[in-house]
Design an enzyme around this catalytic site. Structure first.
Site, PDB file in Angstrom:
ATOM      1  N   LYS A 108      -0.634   3.858  -4.988  1.00  0.00           N
ATOM      2  CA  LYS A 108      -1.048   5.205  -4.877  1.00  0.00           C
ATOM      3  C   LYS A 108      -1.687   5.726  -5.988  1.00  0.00           C
ATOM      4  O   LYS A 108      -2.855   6.484  -6.264  1.00  0.00           O
ATOM      5  CB  LYS A 108       0.005   6.063  -4.298  1.00  0.00           C
ATOM      6  N   TYR A 111      -4.374  -3.350 -19.695  1.00  0.00           N
ATOM      7  CA  TYR A 111      -4.600  -3.116 -21.199  1.00  0.00           C
ATOM      8  C   TYR A 111      -6.124  -3.680 -21.317  1.00  0.00           C
ATOM      9  O   TYR A 111      -6.945  -3.125 -22.058  1.00  0.00           O
ATOM     10  CB  TYR A 111      -3.713  -3.682 -22.114  1.00  0.00           C
ATOM     11  N   LEU A 112      -6.332  -4.911 -20.713  1.00  0.00           N
ATOM     12  CA  LEU A 112      -7.626  -5.548 -20.944  1.00  0.00           C
ATOM     13  C   LEU A 112      -8.731  -4.685 -20.586  1.00  0.00           C
ATOM     14  O   LEU A 112     -10.047  -5.105 -20.614  1.00  0.00           O
ATOM     15  CB  LEU A 112      -7.525  -7.023 -20.321  1.00  0.00           C
ATOM     16  N   GLY A 142       3.604   1.549  -2.012  1.00  0.00           N
ATOM     17  CA  GLY A 142       3.859   2.117  -3.401  1.00  0.00           C
ATOM     18  C   GLY A 142       3.058   2.888  -4.169  1.00  0.00           C
ATOM     19  O   GLY A 142       2.051   3.184  -4.044  1.00  0.00           O
ATOM     20  N   ALA A 157       0.733  -1.120   0.094  1.00  0.00           N
ATOM     21  CA  ALA A 157       0.040   0.034   0.121  1.00  0.00           C
ATOM     22  C   ALA A 157       0.801   1.362  -0.058  1.00  0.00           C
ATOM     23  O   ALA A 157       0.361   2.321  -0.362  1.00  0.00           O
ATOM     24  CB  ALA A 157      -1.017   0.136   1.162  1.00  0.00           C
ATOM     25  N   TYR A 193     -12.797   3.803 -36.929  1.00  0.00           N
ATOM     26  CA  TYR A 193     -13.014   4.271 -38.516  1.00  0.00           C
ATOM     27  C   TYR A 193     -12.845   3.357 -39.428  1.00  0.00           C
ATOM     28  O   TYR A 193     -11.847   2.508 -39.239  1.00  0.00           O
ATOM     29  CB  TYR A 193     -12.408   5.413 -38.414  1.00  0.00           C
ATOM     30  N   HIS A 237       0.415  -6.917 -23.496  1.00  0.00           N
ATOM     31  CA  HIS A 237      -0.835  -6.121 -24.026  1.00  0.00           C
ATOM     32  C   HIS A 237      -1.073  -6.357 -25.290  1.00  0.00           C
ATOM     33  O   HIS A 237      -2.017  -6.773 -25.583  1.00  0.00           O
ATOM     34  CB  HIS A 237      -0.352  -4.581 -23.855  1.00  0.00           C
TER      35      HIS A 237
END
Ligand code: NDP
Length: 513
Positions: free
Chosen positions: A38, A222-223, A34, A32, A398, A287
């Site tokens: 935060k 990333y997911l 780190g 907590a 697009y 990712h």
């Protein structure tokens, strides 16, 4: 706020076997003190709280680390400038209250801190006692004990922490309810999930010996991104429900798919960490391979997380060995100027690699469409049709079409043409934490279409998924296995680690091969 407002949706588009659970929910953030805690974990929790996803009558947040600080000191740290600013920026879309400061102080009250080491019985017994006190205080109304351990820690500390949680901190049977209603214990771990096959296997077996796969959530933020999630719904409701895509999404029509990741900043003082892992492990292997699987996978049996993850694994298993001549590695000039990077570092900060999928749908593919056969407009020089999904920044989708423009036929990134021609409508996922589909134009700039709607932070979504027990957006152990050994040999020959993915970076790069 009434209980019904807090309850989880069970009738959502993504409805699966998730249990609509209620009961005491303890979220324990280990590490907590780190940066990750935060900057990402606590802000995600507080945003969820402010939107009503974490009922104050049930939830309790605990920080754990070695640093000796008080509850208030931790609260002050996590109510730092960054998050307050980000909350203010988005406050128009907060559903709970128009006053962010009230929400901030209210949610901070939920936080307590326990100090202890990562391998001491004493620290974890104390932690368990603190969690139990919360549960007992709620158990007159509620039945289950739900414990979510979020490891915001370096991987070197994982093994003792797994053991300590298993030994001292598992959820406990509460009162007179049957065991299956007694709740759960879940463990969230952050990438990197190992450095190579051996370390990944070791980490996998260490956690696997103590926890079952449904209890483990390997987080790849990333997911959780809106448009990556949109890919899932595009694939399911777009590819598999729209006749427009159904016949086109194969090697007869698509020539190649490019997945591009660019960053316009350097290591920013984290060079020490980065240099140990490099761009391949840091971005590509996790990712980009996840995005790759979502684009290429076959239709899952259903939208249940396990069915989607099964299809992703099949894609990985169908990737052919990577060819030497189809890899480029580089390092941007100035990378070694970072004092935390060794002077002679050869760690790649840039990589391009071609992945070929060997299966019926993607055999021989090299989402860019092939040239139009017998093109009477002679538009080859202008470019091919492309379906583009931009994940960040400014999420958008697009199509690049060839259109008539100013007396000449040109290649055009066209948005309004598509709309004007009523070219097609497509289902996309509505932004937000609920998974539902809406119909809209194929040309979609998220900012334009969803003005005023907050695009959720990836961490918020993923934390909520762990509470709901939805593992769809987490990495299963068999998704972590690296590519064929030939690829490793190839990189070993050149002195570098092999790469899987396709990356462009902005600064000048020197070739490493
Ligand atoms: P930190 O280095 O800040 O470590 C978090 C906490 O762990 C520290 O405050 C410290 O707490 C404890 N700690 C650090 N090193 C050790 C050690 N060698 N032995 C025991 N305890 C230690 O890491 P981050 O918070 O930046 O990241 C945590 C994890 O998440 C890492 O695995 C990182 O790779 C991953 N990650 C981080 C991201 C980020 O944005 N920061 C993004 C994605 C992944 P104390 O001394 O108080 O016990």
């Amino acid at each position: 706020m009434s209980r019904s407002e807090w309850s989880y949706r069970s009738d959502s588009f993504w409805s699966n076997d998730n249990v609509a659970e209620t009961g005491c929910l303890s979220i324990i953030v280990l590490g907590a003190s780190g940066d990750l805690a935060k900057e990402k974990t606590f802000p995600a929790l507080f945003h969820l709280y402010c939107q009503g996803f974490l009922p104050p009558s049930e939830v309790h947040i605990l920080g754990y680390a070695r640093t000796k600080i008080s509850d208030d000191e931790l609260r002050n740290r996590i109510a730092g400038e960054t998050w307050i600013l980000s909350f203010k920026k988005n406050k128009s879309t907060s559903t709970r209250s128009s006053s962010p400061s009230e929400d901030v102080s209210e949610s901070l009250k939920l936080v307590k801190y326990v100090s202890g080491s990562y391998d001491s019985a004493e620290g974890f017994q104390l932690l368990d006692k603190e969690i139990a006190m919360h549960e007992i205080s709620k158990s007159s109304q509620e039945v289950s004990s739900r414990r979510l351990f979020y490891l915001a820690l370096p991987p070197s500390v994982y093994p003792p922490v797994y053991r300590m949680i298993r030994k001292y901190c598992m959820n406990k049977y509460i009162r007179y309810f049957p065991a299956d209603l007694s709740g759960w214990t879940r463990v969230v771990v952050e990438k990197p999930f190992g450095k190579d096959l051996d370390s990944a296997e070791l980490l996998g077996s260490q956690i696997g010996e103590l926890f079952d796969e449904p209890q483990i959530y390997r987080i790849d933020h990333y997911l959780g991104k809106e448009l990556v999630q949109n890919l899932v719904i595009n694939i399911s409701s777009g590819r598999f429900a729209n006749r427009f895509f159904l016949p086109l999404w194969n090697c007869d029509n698509i020539d190649n798919v490019r997945i591009v990741f660019r960053e316009d900043f350097g290591t920013e003082g984290h060079g020490g960490y980065f240099d140990e892992y490099g761009i391949i492990r840091d971005i590509i292997q996790n990712h980009l391979l996840q995005v790759f699987c979502l684009v290429a996978m076959e239709k899952p049996v259903s939208l249940k997380p396990e069915h989607i993850r099964d299809e992703k694994v099949k894609v990985l298993q169908s990737v052919l060995p990577i060819k030497d001549e189809e890899v480029v590695l580089g390092q941007y000039e100035g990378y070694r100027d970072d004092v935390t990077v060794p002077d002679h570092s050869n760690t790649p900060t840039f990589a391009t690699v071609i992945l070929r999928i060997h299966n019926e749908r993607w055999e021989d593919i090299h989402v860019q469409f092939k040239d139009v056969p017998g093109d009477i407009f002679k538009c080859e020089k202008q470019g091919r049709n492309e379906f583009v999904i931009r994940l960040q920044p400014s999420e958008a989708m697009y199509m690049k079409l060839t259109m008539s423009y100013d007396q000449s036929y040109c290649f055009y990134e066209c948005c309004f043409h598509v709309c004007r021609l009523s070219f097609m409508l497509q289902h996309v996922k509505q932004p937000g934490l609920e998974m539902s589909a809406v119909q809209m134009s194929i040309s979609l700039s998220y900012k334009q279409r969803y003005q005023g709607v907050m695009i959720r932070e990836a961490y918020e979504r993923l934390v909520l998924d762990t509470i709901r027990g939805d593992q769809q957006h987490f990495v299963r152990r068999d998704e972590l296995k690296p590519g064929p050994t030939e690829a490793d040999e190839l990189s070993a020959k050149a002195g570098y680690v092999q790469t899987h993915g396709y990356i462009w970076a902005l600064p000048p790069h020197r070739n490493l091969l």
